[in-house]
Scaffold this motif. Sequence first.
Motif, mmCIF file in Angstrom:
data_model
loop_
_atom_site.group_PDB
_atom_site.id
_atom_site.type_symbol
_atom_site.label_atom_id
_atom_site.label_comp_id
_atom_site.label_asym_id
_atom_site.label_seq_id
_atom_site.Cartn_x
_atom_site.Cartn_y
_atom_site.Cartn_z
ATOM 1 N N THR A 151 1.061 -1.175 0.177
ATOM 2 C CA THR A 151 -0.484 0.135 0.403
ATOM 3 C C THR A 151 0.661 1.179 -0.214
ATOM 4 O O THR A 151 2.108 1.106 0.202
ATOM 5 C CB THR A 151 -0.729 0.568 0.984
ATOM 6 N N HIS A 152 0.124 2.464 -0.019
ATOM 7 C CA HIS A 152 1.292 3.866 -0.302
ATOM 8 C C HIS A 152 0.425 4.768 0.078
ATOM 9 O O HIS A 152 -1.149 4.678 -0.425
ATOM 10 C CB HIS A 152 1.497 3.791 -1.667
ATOM 11 N N ASP A 153 0.992 5.872 0.385
ATOM 12 C CA ASP A 153 -0.073 6.842 0.894
ATOM 13 C C ASP A 153 0.808 7.927 0.550
ATOM 14 O O ASP A 153 1.620 8.769 0.462
ATOM 15 C CB ASP A 153 0.326 6.835 3.289
ATOM 16 N N PHE A 154 -0.140 9.165 -0.219
ATOM 17 C CA PHE A 154 -0.057 10.120 -0.847
ATOM 18 C C PHE A 154 0.075 10.991 -0.085
ATOM 19 O O PHE A 154 0.994 12.464 -0.394
ATOM 20 C CB PHE A 154 -0.616 10.257 -1.793
ATOM 21 N N GLY A 155 -0.051 11.307 1.304
ATOM 22 C CA GLY A 155 0.005 11.866 1.743
ATOM 23 C C GLY A 155 1.407 12.756 2.045
ATOM 24 O O GLY A 155 2.535 12.430 2.153
#
Length: 436
Positions: A415-419
Amino acid sequence: MWAFESVFYQIYPLGFCGAPFENDGVLKHRIKKVSEWIPHIKKLGANAIYFSPVFESDTHGYNTRDFFKTDTRLGTNEDLKELIALLHENGIKVVLDGVFNHVGRGFWAFQDVLEKRWDSPYKNWFNIDFGGNSNYNDGLWYEGWEGNYDLVKLNLYDPAVKEHLFSAVKFWIDYFDIDGLRLDVAYCLTPEFLSELRGHTQSLKNEFVLIGELLHGDYSQRVNDGMLHSCTNYQCYKGLYSSFNSMNMFEIIHSVQRLFGDEQWCVCRGKHLMNFVDNHDVTRIASILSNPDHLPLIYGMMFGMPGFPCIYYGSEFGVQGDKSQGDPALRPSIDAPQENELTELISRLANAFKNSDALKNGSFRSVLLQNKHCIFERKTDSERVLVAINADSAPAMCHFDAGCGMAQDLITGKTHDFGGGSELPPYSVQFWKTER
């Protein structure tokens, strides 16, 4: 169309199987070697094979002698039929090379003309001047393909020529059960011929695919509802390796944008072209890239851009070959497949492609573009994927509107968090499936 959702694997059989360059007339069942590679091809994620010429020829396959006979150096018609049946059993479609613009000097009808001259019933099959002479001192002149007189140009306006070629195609479908054709030098074939061939094959087999070898120009002139289903994407081929060698992602992204963007003049919007990083006619990608660390990335770019991918045998594990050393250097015999980090990545890319509606059918939009890295969007009504590539040896911090908070990398499953922006690792490719 099945081809648009497939990962192709190209094999040049005469080279792959170690056949002699000159046709020695000695029957050898070399084509059976392909069956030994089926586990590797499946593990790689390919589910379609494009075979370069397999029919009887003078030398390299593109100078055909007999459209109805498997090349003696490869085996028999029965050998080829059994191989194709085995490939089908393993879920692999088969496309053959259709060489219809020209034949070899050994082609039976041309030999008849050389022997009987005006009395040959096949004299109109070729463009001949009996008052001239050839480079072979035949006592007659004939048209050769682009000045190559070992390749005798066929007169595709002659009804008997078309009948012969279409009969061969029917035989290939009925006997070998092939699933499509890649048409050699399709840019030389007349629109009338392509249109008639499309109608002929459609009447013989449902979803029979025609993929033309086109170089440049307006692909839509031949890739349309009445002629070819697809073509080779040479317009993006040079941009693929050149962008990495010059560290200028603008070149490939602008090439893709020109073909598949939203503007009205982007004539390939909605079309599916065959993408490749190398093939039997050009320098192997491992030999043309100046930085070996870019090899995995160029495959990531190819699998991420619009179209469907085609992998040339051996290149998936880094085989080298330089065009300057002659065509045989590009078409070697390889004893056995190899597996390494590159084949593992390509396998993951292939699975991502086959399982993503956006990667197979999505629109194209550039999201972030800088010299050493880029991010672009592939999107359908059901799915959105962001393809991110960093060609630099240093991490790249990218700030852009991702349009969502979280994503999953289709290659790794992470998973990847764009924050707060996205940091692209050095020499990396990522396929982010985002929330819609």
